[in-house]
Design an enzyme around this catalytic site. Structure first.
Site, short mmCIF file in Angstrom:
data_model
loop_
_atom_site.label_atom_id
_atom_site.label_comp_id
_atom_site.label_asym_id
_atom_site.label_seq_id
_atom_site.Cartn_x
_atom_site.Cartn_y
_atom_site.Cartn_z
N CYS A 1 -14.53 -6.00 -25.63
CA CYS A 1 -15.96 -5.77 -25.81
C CYS A 1 -16.58 -5.44 -24.45
CB CYS A 1 -16.57 -7.04 -26.40
SG CYS A 1 -18.24 -6.84 -26.93
N GLU A 2 -16.08 -4.34 -23.86
CA GLU A 2 -16.51 -3.90 -22.53
C GLU A 2 -16.49 -2.39 -22.53
OE1 GLU A 2 -17.36 -5.81 -19.91
OE2 GLU A 2 -16.93 -7.68 -20.99
N PRO B 1 6.38 -3.99 -0.25
CA PRO B 1 6.09 -2.84 -1.13
C PRO B 1 6.11 -3.23 -2.62
CG PRO B 1 8.36 -2.75 -0.37
CD PRO B 1 7.78 -4.03 0.14
N GLY B 2 5.03 -3.84 -3.09
CA GLY B 2 4.97 -4.31 -4.47
C GLY B 2 4.99 -3.16 -5.47
N ARG B 3 3.91 -2.40 -5.47
CA ARG B 3 3.74 -1.31 -6.42
C ARG B 3 4.85 -0.27 -6.30
NH1 ARG B 3 -0.95 2.50 -5.30
NH2 ARG B 3 -0.73 1.38 -3.35
N TYR C 1 -11.14 -0.50 -11.41
CA TYR C 1 -11.51 0.44 -10.34
C TYR C 1 -11.23 1.90 -10.68
CZ TYR C 1 -6.87 -1.42 -8.95
OH TYR C 1 -5.58 -1.89 -8.92
N GLY D 1 0.80 -1.22 0.00
CA GLY D 1 0.00 0.00 0.00
C GLY D 1 0.84 1.27 0.00
C1 LIG Z 1 -0.14 -9.99 0.05
C2 LIG Z 1 0.23 -8.71 -0.64
N1 LIG Z 1 1.25 -7.98 -0.12
C3 LIG Z 1 1.61 -6.83 -0.72
C4 LIG Z 1 0.98 -6.35 -1.83
C5 LIG Z 1 1.50 -5.09 -2.44
O1 LIG Z 1 0.61 -4.04 -2.37
P1 LIG Z 1 1.08 -2.67 -3.03
O2 LIG Z 1 1.51 -3.01 -4.40
O3 LIG Z 1 -0.11 -1.78 -2.97
O4 LIG Z 1 2.22 -2.16 -2.18
C6 LIG Z 1 -0.06 -7.06 -2.40
C7 LIG Z 1 -0.74 -6.59 -3.63
O5 LIG Z 1 -1.27 -7.30 -4.42
C8 LIG Z 1 -0.44 -8.28 -1.79
O6 LIG Z 1 -1.43 -9.03 -2.32
#
Ligand SMILES: Cc1ncc(COP(=O)(O)O)c(C=O)c1O
Length: 213
Positions: free
Chosen positions: A128-129, A60-62, A101, A17
């Protein structure tokens, strides 16, 4: 939990997040400020509950991946009806966030980065959406068929969140090297790829076009 069950936590996982600036006027997250805030909150909470300090984890993925990827797409056609649409060769299957979203992804027009935005256009994909729209009524420099649009912050949710809905093969992926060269790192999917998992598909084996010939 500590009071009721006398358990100590070995680790505390704050998850993800961590935001990224999606619009040019937005600031990057100040990780130092986040760390200091977490530290302060932990100090208060740990002291209040007489808790041992757990290892802190984040996911921290995103934050790590979003800025690193761009979805590059070409305008195929324009429609000038009750409002203007630019139809592109990518779709929500390549980057689902806006369709799912309503996420904002900044868009630039290759070669027109410095140009003032002049017309409101909705940039729409091929599914087709009716929510297959990368941008709704966005002010952009004027574009025509063949224009290349660059969709920003696509590193975390393009291939990873993408899918094959409407029988759309996924796009190729290129790495921009430090030397400024584009290196193919994943080829584009083909129609046969869509059927790769089908067990014993006689209707496909008989059809020349599905063998990729
Ligand atoms: C288990 C888990 N951890 C972390 C994240 C990363 O979230 P963000 O990309 O918003 O930091 C996700 C996103 O899919 C997730 O499913």
């Amino acid at each position: 939990v500590k009071r009721e069950l006398s358990l100590d936590f070995e680790c505390l996982n704050l998850g993800g997040g961590f935001g990224v600036p999606y619009r040019p006027e937005e600031q990057s997250l100040d990780l130092g400020a986040v760390a200091r805030g977490v530290r302060a909150a932990c100090d208060v909470g740990l002291a209040a509950g007489s808790l041992k300090e757990p290892a802190l984890m984040v996911e921290p993925g995103r934050f790590l991946a979003a800025d690193a990827g761009f979805l590059v797409t070409r305008v195929l056609a324009l429609k000038d009806g009750y409002k203007k649409f630019a139809g592109v060769d990518a779709g929500a299957n390549d980057l689902p966030r806006p369709a799912i979203y309503g996420a904002y992804h900044h868009l630039s027009v290759l070669g027109k980065e410095g140009e003032a935005a002049r017309e409101e256009v909705s940039v729409v994909g091929r599914l087709c959406e009716n929510n297959d729209q990368f941008a709704r009524d966005r002010l952009l420099p004027r574009v025509g068929p063949g224009a290349v649009l660059v969709i920003h912050n696509a590193g975390a949710h393009a291939y990873a969140m993408g899918h094959n809905y409407n029988g759309r093969p996924r796009a190729a992926e290129y790495l921009l090297t430090a030397a400024g060269e584009l290196k193919l790192i994943r080829r584009a999917e083909t129609i046969p790829d869509l059927y790769a998992g089908v067990v014993d598909p006689p209707f496909i084996n008989d059809a020349e076009e599905y063998r990729g010939n």
